[in-house]
Design a protein around this motif. Structure first.
Motif, short mmCIF file in Angstrom:
data_model
loop_
_atom_site.label_atom_id
_atom_site.label_comp_id
_atom_site.label_asym_id
_atom_site.label_seq_id
_atom_site.Cartn_x
_atom_site.Cartn_y
_atom_site.Cartn_z
N GLY A 1 0.81 -1.21 0.00
CA GLY A 1 0.00 0.00 0.00
C GLY A 1 0.84 1.25 0.00
O GLY A 1 2.04 1.22 -0.26
N THR A 2 0.18 2.36 0.29
CA THR A 2 0.86 3.65 0.34
C THR A 2 0.38 4.45 1.54
O THR A 2 -0.71 4.23 2.07
CB THR A 2 0.58 4.49 -0.92
N LEU A 3 1.21 5.39 1.95
CA LEU A 3 0.88 6.35 2.99
C LEU A 3 1.30 7.71 2.46
O LEU A 3 2.47 7.93 2.17
CB LEU A 3 1.62 6.05 4.29
N ILE A 4 0.32 8.60 2.29
CA ILE A 4 0.60 9.95 1.79
C ILE A 4 0.15 10.94 2.86
O ILE A 4 -1.00 10.87 3.33
CB ILE A 4 -0.16 10.21 0.47
N LEU A 5 1.04 11.83 3.25
CA LEU A 5 0.74 12.83 4.26
C LEU A 5 0.76 14.22 3.65
O LEU A 5 1.56 14.49 2.75
CB LEU A 5 1.76 12.76 5.39
N GLY A 6 -0.10 15.08 4.13
CA GLY A 6 -0.14 16.45 3.64
C GLY A 6 -0.76 17.36 4.67
O GLY A 6 -1.07 16.96 5.79
N THR A 7 -0.97 18.60 4.28
CA THR A 7 -1.60 19.57 5.17
C THR A 7 -2.96 19.97 4.59
O THR A 7 -3.15 19.98 3.38
CB THR A 7 -0.73 20.83 5.33
N HIS A 8 -3.86 20.28 5.47
CA HIS A 8 -5.20 20.70 5.08
C HIS A 8 -5.22 22.22 4.95
O HIS A 8 -4.56 22.91 5.73
CB HIS A 8 -6.22 20.25 6.12
N VAL A 9 -5.96 22.74 3.99
CA VAL A 9 -6.00 24.19 3.75
C VAL A 9 -6.50 24.96 4.97
O VAL A 9 -6.13 26.11 5.18
CB VAL A 9 -6.84 24.56 2.51
N ASP A 10 -7.35 24.35 5.80
CA ASP A 10 -7.87 25.01 6.99
C ASP A 10 -7.01 24.74 8.22
O ASP A 10 -7.39 25.10 9.34
CB ASP A 10 -9.31 24.54 7.26
N GLY A 11 -5.87 24.09 8.03
CA GLY A 11 -5.00 23.74 9.15
C GLY A 11 -5.10 22.26 9.47
O GLY A 11 -6.04 21.59 9.09
N GLY A 12 -4.12 21.77 10.12
CA GLY A 12 -4.11 20.35 10.48
C GLY A 12 -3.44 19.50 9.42
O GLY A 12 -2.84 20.00 8.49
#
Length: 46
Positions: A23-34
């Motif tokens: 599988g995969t794990l992709i991390l990012g940031t949310h436009v509203d924070g978090g």
């Protein structure tokens, strides 16, 4: 803000674990924070 000590190794091990399972794990940031995490794992047909 700095990450707590050891955060990098935890993410690296998590990423490696999902890859080992195919599988995969992709991390990012949310436009509203978090943070946003997207996990994919293959489904094995029985």
């Amino acid at each position: 803000m700095d990450s707590p000590a050891g955060m990098g190794i935890t993410l690296m091990l998590s990423h490696a674990s999902f890859e080992r399972l195919g599988g995969t794990l992709i991390l990012g940031t949310h436009v509203d924070g978090g943070a946003v995490a997207e996990v994919t794992l293959p489904v094995e047909e029985s």
